[in-house]
Design a protein around this motif. Structure first.
Motif, PDB file in Angstrom:
ATOM      1  N   ASP A  92       0.833  -1.202   0.000  1.00 43.32           N
ATOM      2  CA  ASP A  92       0.000   0.000   0.000  1.00 43.32           C
ATOM      3  C   ASP A  92       0.870   1.255   0.000  1.00 43.32           C
ATOM      4  OD1 ASP A  92       0.843   0.521   2.698  1.00 43.32           O
ATOM      5  OD2 ASP A  92      -0.716  -0.832   3.430  1.00 43.32           O
ATOM      6  N   ASP A  93       0.245   2.413  -0.210  1.00 37.72           N
ATOM      7  CA  ASP A  93       0.983   3.670  -0.355  1.00 37.72           C
ATOM      8  C   ASP A  93       1.778   4.023   0.891  1.00 37.72           C
ATOM      9  OD1 ASP A  93       0.091   4.016  -2.908  1.00 37.72           O
ATOM     10  OD2 ASP A  93      -1.599   5.294  -2.371  1.00 37.72           O
ATOM     11  N   THR A  94       1.239   3.722   2.058  1.00 33.52           N
ATOM     12  CA  THR A  94       1.930   4.056   3.307  1.00 33.52           C
ATOM     13  C   THR A  94       3.253   3.305   3.417  1.00 33.52           C
ATOM     14  OG1 THR A  94      -0.185   4.442   4.417  1.00 33.52           O
ATOM     15  CG2 THR A  94       1.759   4.092   5.814  1.00 33.52           C
ATOM     16  N   ARG A  95       3.210   1.998   3.137  1.00 35.43           N
ATOM     17  CA  ARG A  95       4.441   1.196   3.207  1.00 35.43           C
ATOM     18  C   ARG A  95       5.406   1.594   2.102  1.00 35.43           C
ATOM     19  NH1 ARG A  95       3.531  -5.071   3.859  1.00 35.43           N
ATOM     20  NH2 ARG A  95       5.608  -4.944   4.773  1.00 35.43           N
ATOM     21  N   TYR A  96       4.874   1.938   0.924  1.00 36.80           N
ATOM     22  CA  TYR A  96       5.751   2.350  -0.169  1.00 36.80           C
ATOM     23  C   TYR A  96       6.483   3.645   0.178  1.00 36.80           C
ATOM     24  CZ  TYR A  96       7.318   4.210  -4.624  1.00 36.80           C
ATOM     25  OH  TYR A  96       8.080   4.752  -5.627  1.00 36.80           O
ATOM     26  N   GLN A  97       5.766   4.602   0.761  1.00 31.95           N
ATOM     27  CA  GLN A  97       6.411   5.853   1.158  1.00 31.95           C
ATOM     28  C   GLN A  97       7.467   5.598   2.220  1.00 31.95           C
ATOM     29  OE1 GLN A  97       6.101   8.690  -0.326  1.00 31.95           O
ATOM     30  NE2 GLN A  97       4.492   7.961  -1.716  1.00 31.95           N
ATOM     31  N   SER A  98       7.158   4.706   3.155  1.00 35.53           N
ATOM     32  CA  SER A  98       8.130   4.359   4.201  1.00 35.53           C
ATOM     33  C   SER A  98       9.371   3.701   3.589  1.00 35.53           C
ATOM     34  CB  SER A  98       7.471   3.424   5.215  1.00 35.53           C
ATOM     35  OG  SER A  98       8.414   2.947   6.149  1.00 35.53           O
ATOM     36  N   LEU A  99       9.141   2.799   2.632  1.00 36.62           N
ATOM     37  CA  LEU A  99      10.261   2.138   1.958  1.00 36.62           C
ATOM     38  C   LEU A  99      11.116   3.149   1.200  1.00 36.62           C
ATOM     39  CD1 LEU A  99      11.733  -0.435   0.945  1.00 36.62           C
ATOM     40  CD2 LEU A  99      10.068  -0.538  -0.922  1.00 36.62           C
ATOM     41  N   ILE A 115       5.581  -0.171 -10.250  1.00 36.89           N
ATOM     42  CA  ILE A 115       4.502  -0.517 -11.189  1.00 36.89           C
ATOM     43  C   ILE A 115       3.279  -0.885 -10.362  1.00 36.89           C
ATOM     44  CG2 ILE A 115       3.712  -2.127 -12.955  1.00 36.89           C
ATOM     45  CD1 ILE A 115       6.558  -2.379 -13.920  1.00 36.89           C
ATOM     46  N   GLY A 116       2.186  -0.166 -10.589  1.00 35.79           N
ATOM     47  CA  GLY A 116       0.961  -0.425  -9.848  1.00 35.79           C
ATOM     48  C   GLY A 116       0.345  -1.759 -10.230  1.00 35.79           C
ATOM     49  N   GLU A 117      -0.391  -2.349  -9.293  1.00 38.78           N
ATOM     50  CA  GLU A 117      -0.997  -3.661  -9.536  1.00 38.78           C
ATOM     51  C   GLU A 117      -2.005  -3.619 -10.679  1.00 38.78           C
ATOM     52  OE1 GLU A 117      -3.148  -7.273  -7.008  1.00 38.78           O
ATOM     53  OE2 GLU A 117      -2.606  -5.381  -6.037  1.00 38.78           O
ATOM     54  N   SER A 118      -2.805  -2.561 -10.748  1.00 38.10           N
ATOM     55  CA  SER A 118      -3.803  -2.459 -11.816  1.00 38.10           C
ATOM     56  C   SER A 118      -3.139  -2.275 -13.173  1.00 38.10           C
ATOM     57  CB  SER A 118      -4.758  -1.298 -11.540  1.00 38.10           C
ATOM     58  OG  SER A 118      -4.051  -0.076 -11.448  1.00 38.10           O
ATOM     59  N   PHE A 119      -2.057  -1.497 -13.205  1.00 41.33           N
ATOM     60  CA  PHE A 119      -1.322  -1.319 -14.451  1.00 41.33           C
ATOM     61  C   PHE A 119      -0.674  -2.629 -14.884  1.00 41.33           C
ATOM     62  CE2 PHE A 119       2.579   0.061 -16.774  1.00 41.33           C
ATOM     63  CZ  PHE A 119       1.937   0.611 -17.879  1.00 41.33           C
TER      64      PHE A 119
END
Length: 283
Positions: A92-99, A115-119
């Motif tokens: 999710d966006d929160t974990r991605y920003q933290s990473l 790469i987003g899951e939907s893409f």
């Protein structure tokens, strides 16, 4: 290629096709298990499943990296020149920003691609359509070229078997389906049929004994395949030493497919054509 004694006169069509047919069935089973596990015939890479790819310049070991990113879905660590290539599963966006913050602090020169899951699912659909339409187009051309059912089916089935066996080996040795490996599979469609077309033309349109025509086609076809194998093997070696992951995967897929093509052309296709001629087909 004259050093290879290709004499199949003593083998029946059934004996010729049995080994590749068994391998084809095993490959189908492998693909079926992969579909159950992942929803796709080949395990999808980050391009199709979504996720984050990170390239870092570091001397840290795999164990150190696993410890550093223990709180994140780290799925793969690959070596490259002076660094590492990391793949993370979707988050999710929160974990991605933290990473991203952690990577920027610890590895300021890192390159991050997401790469987003939907893409990724959209790319899946496009890649599947590309493979399906390419295969259908090849089959139509083959049927229009020979205008004879059994030889045309033999060529198309050999190409299909090449693709299925290659996909199964990709699953077994861990090569994911990415945009690069999809391109390699598309190239295989072309590579798969050139020697089959040569073989079928020799058998159907030339005069002479069947075994002589098969032997002549084999020597010419193996020269063609050997030159391609040598070029792809060189690409694999260069990408291996240079740690160019995408080129290494593309060349590996092509090498697997070309080896499968040797089996399916000179055993499966030959067995079907031999049966067809013995039953009175061809000239």
């Amino acid at each position: 290629m004259g050093l290879i004694n290709y004499n199949i006169e003593k083998y029946s069509p059934q004996q010729l096709v049995v080994i590749p047919l068994v391998l084809f069935i095993i490959s189908l089973v492998v693909l079926a298990f992969t579909i159950v596990a992942t929803g796709m015939p080949v395990t999808p890479g980050i391009d199709f499943s979504g996720g984050t790819a990170v390239t870092i310049i570091t001397s840290d070991s795999r164990e150190q990296l696993q410890t550093t990113f223990a709180g994140y879905p780290l799925s793969e660590i690959s070596d490259m020149n002076n660094g590492k290539f990391l793949k993370f599963s979707s988050m999710d966006d929160t974990r991605y920003q933290s990473l991203s913050q952690l990577i920027s602090q610890k590895y300021p020169d890192a390159k991050i691609d997401q790469i987003g899951e939907s893409f990724g699912k959209s790319l899946q659909s496009q890649a599947a359509l590309a493979l399906i339409f390419s295969f259908i187009g090849m089959a139509v051309v083959i049927f229009l070229t020979f205008r004879t059912f059994v030889p045309s089916v033999a060529v198309v089935f050999s190409a299909l078997a090449d693709m299925v066996m290659t996909a199964a080996v990709m699953n077994i040795i861990g090569i994911p389906l990415s945009l690069g490996t999809t391109a390699a599979l598309l190239m295989l469609i072309g590579y798969s049929v050139d020697s089959d077309i040569l073989l079928t033309n020799r058998v159907l349109k030339r005069q002479g004994k069947l075994n002589d025509k098969l032997t002549g086609a084999f020597h010419t076809g193996m020269i063609m395949t050997s030159t391609t194998l040598a070029a792809v093997a060189a690409l694999f070696a260069v990408s291996w030493f240079g740690s160019v992951q995408i080129l290494m995967e593309i060349s590996a897929v092509l090498l697997i497919g070309l080896v499968a093509d040797i089996l399916n052309t000179w055993l499966t296709n030959v067995g079907i054509l031999k049966w067809y001629v013995q039953k009175g087909g061809g000239k």
